[in-house]
Scaffold this motif. Sequence first.
Motif, short mmCIF file in Angstrom:
data_model
loop_
_atom_site.label_atom_id
_atom_site.label_comp_id
_atom_site.label_asym_id
_atom_site.label_seq_id
_atom_site.Cartn_x
_atom_site.Cartn_y
_atom_site.Cartn_z
N SER A 52 3.76 3.28 13.11
CA SER A 52 4.22 2.09 12.22
C SER A 52 3.52 1.01 12.27
O SER A 52 3.42 0.27 11.36
CB SER A 52 5.70 1.76 12.88
N GLY A 53 2.85 0.72 13.24
CA GLY A 53 1.82 -0.37 13.32
C GLY A 53 0.95 -0.72 12.58
O GLY A 53 0.54 -1.54 12.02
N VAL A 54 0.22 0.59 12.04
CA VAL A 54 -0.86 0.80 11.38
C VAL A 54 -0.75 1.25 9.93
O VAL A 54 -1.59 1.40 9.15
CB VAL A 54 -2.09 1.64 11.91
N TYR A 55 0.70 1.34 9.52
CA TYR A 55 0.85 1.69 8.33
C TYR A 55 0.39 0.73 7.30
O TYR A 55 0.48 -0.49 7.50
CB TYR A 55 2.52 1.88 8.02
N PRO A 56 -0.06 1.22 5.98
CA PRO A 56 0.01 2.61 5.44
C PRO A 56 -1.18 3.40 6.11
O PRO A 56 -1.39 4.70 5.42
CB PRO A 56 -0.25 2.36 3.91
N ALA A 57 -2.16 3.02 6.94
CA ALA A 57 -3.21 3.56 7.25
C ALA A 57 -2.66 4.60 8.52
O ALA A 57 -1.49 4.66 8.75
CB ALA A 57 -4.20 2.59 8.06
N SER A 58 -3.66 5.57 9.03
CA SER A 58 -3.33 6.28 10.04
C SER A 58 -4.55 6.55 10.98
O SER A 58 -5.60 6.27 10.72
CB SER A 58 -2.86 7.56 9.65
N ILE A 119 -5.82 -3.10 7.07
CA ILE A 119 -4.28 -3.01 7.68
C ILE A 119 -3.75 -4.30 7.21
O ILE A 119 -2.76 -4.64 6.77
CB ILE A 119 -4.02 -2.57 8.82
N LEU A 120 -4.43 -5.50 7.65
CA LEU A 120 -3.80 -6.90 7.76
C LEU A 120 -3.93 -7.27 6.31
O LEU A 120 -3.02 -8.24 5.86
CB LEU A 120 -4.80 -7.88 8.41
N VAL A 121 -4.96 -7.08 5.49
CA VAL A 121 -4.79 -7.34 4.10
C VAL A 121 -3.81 -6.86 3.38
O VAL A 121 -2.91 -7.30 2.36
CB VAL A 121 -6.18 -7.03 3.38
N TYR A 122 -3.61 -5.56 3.43
CA TYR A 122 -2.44 -4.71 2.90
C TYR A 122 -0.78 -5.43 3.54
O TYR A 122 -0.14 -5.70 2.57
CB TYR A 122 -2.26 -3.35 3.58
N SER A 158 3.89 1.24 -1.44
CA SER A 158 4.81 2.19 -0.40
C SER A 158 4.91 3.62 -0.80
O SER A 158 5.70 4.43 -0.51
CB SER A 158 6.21 1.79 -0.41
N LYS A 159 3.59 4.03 -1.46
CA LYS A 159 3.57 5.47 -1.88
C LYS A 159 3.45 6.57 -0.75
O LYS A 159 4.18 7.47 -0.59
CB LYS A 159 2.40 5.64 -2.82
N ARG A 160 2.76 6.25 0.46
CA ARG A 160 2.75 6.89 1.43
C ARG A 160 4.32 6.94 2.24
O ARG A 160 4.68 5.98 2.33
CB ARG A 160 1.76 6.71 2.62
N SER A 166 7.93 0.78 9.64
CA SER A 166 6.57 0.73 8.99
C SER A 166 6.50 -0.54 8.36
O SER A 166 5.34 -1.10 8.23
CB SER A 166 6.29 1.79 7.97
N PHE A 167 7.76 -1.08 7.59
CA PHE A 167 7.38 -2.42 6.99
C PHE A 167 7.92 -3.73 7.80
O PHE A 167 7.86 -4.53 7.04
CB PHE A 167 8.29 -2.03 5.78
#
Length: 769
Positions: A52-58, A119-122, A158-160, A166-167
């Motif tokens: 959840s913390g790195v969403y949308p990355a993995s 991630i921070l920019v996202y 929010s496609k993934r 997550s949000f």
Amino acid sequence: MAEAHQAVAFQFTVTPDGIDLQLGRDALRHLYLSGLVACRKRLIRLKSSVLSGVYPASPSTWFAVVAVTLGSLYGKLDPSLGLITKISNFLPGKSAISPVSRTVLSAVIFSSGVWISGILVYRQTLRILLSYHGWMFESRGKTSLKTKAWAGCMKIMSKRQPMLYSFQMSLPKLPVPPLDDTIERYLQSVEALLDEEKFNRMKTLAEEFKKDLGRKLQKYLHVKSWWSSNYVSDWWEEYIYLRGRGPIMVNSNYYAMDFLYVTPTSKQAARAGNAIHSMLLYRRKLERGLIPPVMALDIVPMCSYQMERMFNTTRIPGVETDRLQHLVESRHVCVYHKGRYYRLCLYEDGNLLSPRALQVQIQRILDDPSPPQPGEEKLAALTAGDRVSWAKARVNFFSHGVNRVSLSCVERGIFFVTLDQEEGGHREDDKDSLSLYAKSLLHGNCYNRWFDKSFSLVVYKNGKLGLNAEHSWADAPIIGHLWEFMLATDSFELGYTEKGDCHGDPGLDLPPPYRLMWDIPPMCREVIDQSYLTAKTLADDVDFYCTRFMDFGKGLIKKCRSSPDAFFQIALQLAHYREKGHFCLTYEASMTRLFREGRTETVRSCTKQSCDFVKAMEDPNETKENRLALYRAAADHHQLMYRLAMTGKGIDRHLFCLYIVSKYLGTDSPFLQQVLSEPWRLSTSQTPQQQLKMFDMEQFPDHVSAGGGFGPVADDGYGVSYIFAGENLITLHISSKFSSPETNSHRFGQRICQSMRDLAQLLTDPLRR
């Protein structure tokens, strides 16, 4: 018995040389399994938090970034523009690490920085997008180009598939509204309720407050909003709920009903087994973050913070203020039946018991002929009465010995289960059945619900279900999410055999549920009796009317190009005016979950526009055209007020927080004192449904929800809850007090129904022409 089963595994002997401790293999096995389950749950929570913390990355995208960076270096390309070399020069241990290893390590550090920066920019980009609320104020079919572009960006962002939380870090903070706007809209809200003299006095108080003290208090609120996640929620929880010293039964707790028409089985133990199992499946998903967040328009996430304390939570009484006890883990529920308390273990060898096994265990409780211990039967009346008496009794009589152990078992349970001896639910041959069902869920007999638990599951003798929820930890839509999941899972996934039993194998011969032991002295029984008397007086005073309005539903209202909620709120004003001959301050609950840790806001649904319409409806000389125009103006203004509340521009939470700051500073404000002392004689709320689309309502029209309700807020007022159940049904839950000569729930319910018919006739006449 369960006591004997536990005793054979753990033995000790006192000898002259000390204590000879003997642990049986069974005890060691249970200790091992308990530790294994705890470690596994910690790992699951850690994994969920990381994902959840790195969403949308993995983690896989991190490996991809590292691989691309290393591949570029291998191809003699430097994507870092020399930054990897600089990182390498700063790394310690030049003599111990080879140049190649230093380059690889530097590349990994650089790649990790790029990955985290992305991630921070996202998150920041998403927070900016979520701060846009223009979409909510646009009419359907008239979407602006700006909103279309925003919606496109949101779909991409929010496609993934997101997890539950997550949000959370991307949600914007609830803004502090401008002071001038709040005061101006407050005066607008009371203009139609006050005579000219009182309104001018209030206007003078408001101007004086705005010039001096208001500015000072506003600055403090801005400071709080900078460092807190939400400048309202913590104070709201503490001062509105936890510091209340009166009974929480009726005054605070609320209830939810079963399906209106369908009862999957008439066997009490079977229905309880499926319901408990379904709720634990939900808890498992909740712990792993596998429940998708609630999304508006399927693209705008709602805050999920309140769901964290759904299970393993109890309100602990205190002399001055209560507190919420939330446990990370619990593996049992406490069950009440015929005045006895039982500890029901829900896991065996680390695995959740099947519905059939739970049915067997619950049937054992139902078949137990043993009587209650002295003082045990009405013990839960302590949670229904005055909070100070309960707090003192808890310290004096439940802080040591067997009482402490048993109370801990109740308070540390996942939730509370009541096996009622009466039948519940709607019956076609009994017009009062729904009202009796509502009263039973709201307060029972004042001692067969543990009102301090986050929620109590009520299972009636005929297999009907219900729920009583404590309010401080979360609001109704949160428990409604669980309730929808449980009902759908129970009926459409788990199901029952032809004989009405749960599916599956009963499994091993488990030890029976453990009967809790109590040693309640006569002095404690006196306190219990006093709490019961307080609660019984309160419960007997509740005048409840629950009814189905079947003339039409939201389907017809939408055809009339009107919001169903605005339609009902205006009908409510018309009904109240016909009953009382005047208007009153009206509270409608709205949510602020578009913001981080948001809870509720007030929509003041008695407006100048609605008052003008109601007066026109009652004036026989008014034309239908003018009435219709005034209705449209009132409905549009109501929708505007609702949207302002949802987007952080409400006034009541702002005024409440200003009042709290003034109290902290020791400063009295005549304006704020007047605002906060105004009674809400109409307190209303719409029950949401189909938050989870687990089945098709059109395909299964009998599986409509009956909704839920709450007690009256004012001694001389009404509490009104309503649900648009399907396209052709509206269910009303109306509460008041018998002790007030000015109220009558049945009479008011009939007035609301007639007002809705009158509005429908007004709105459908133009359609016929």
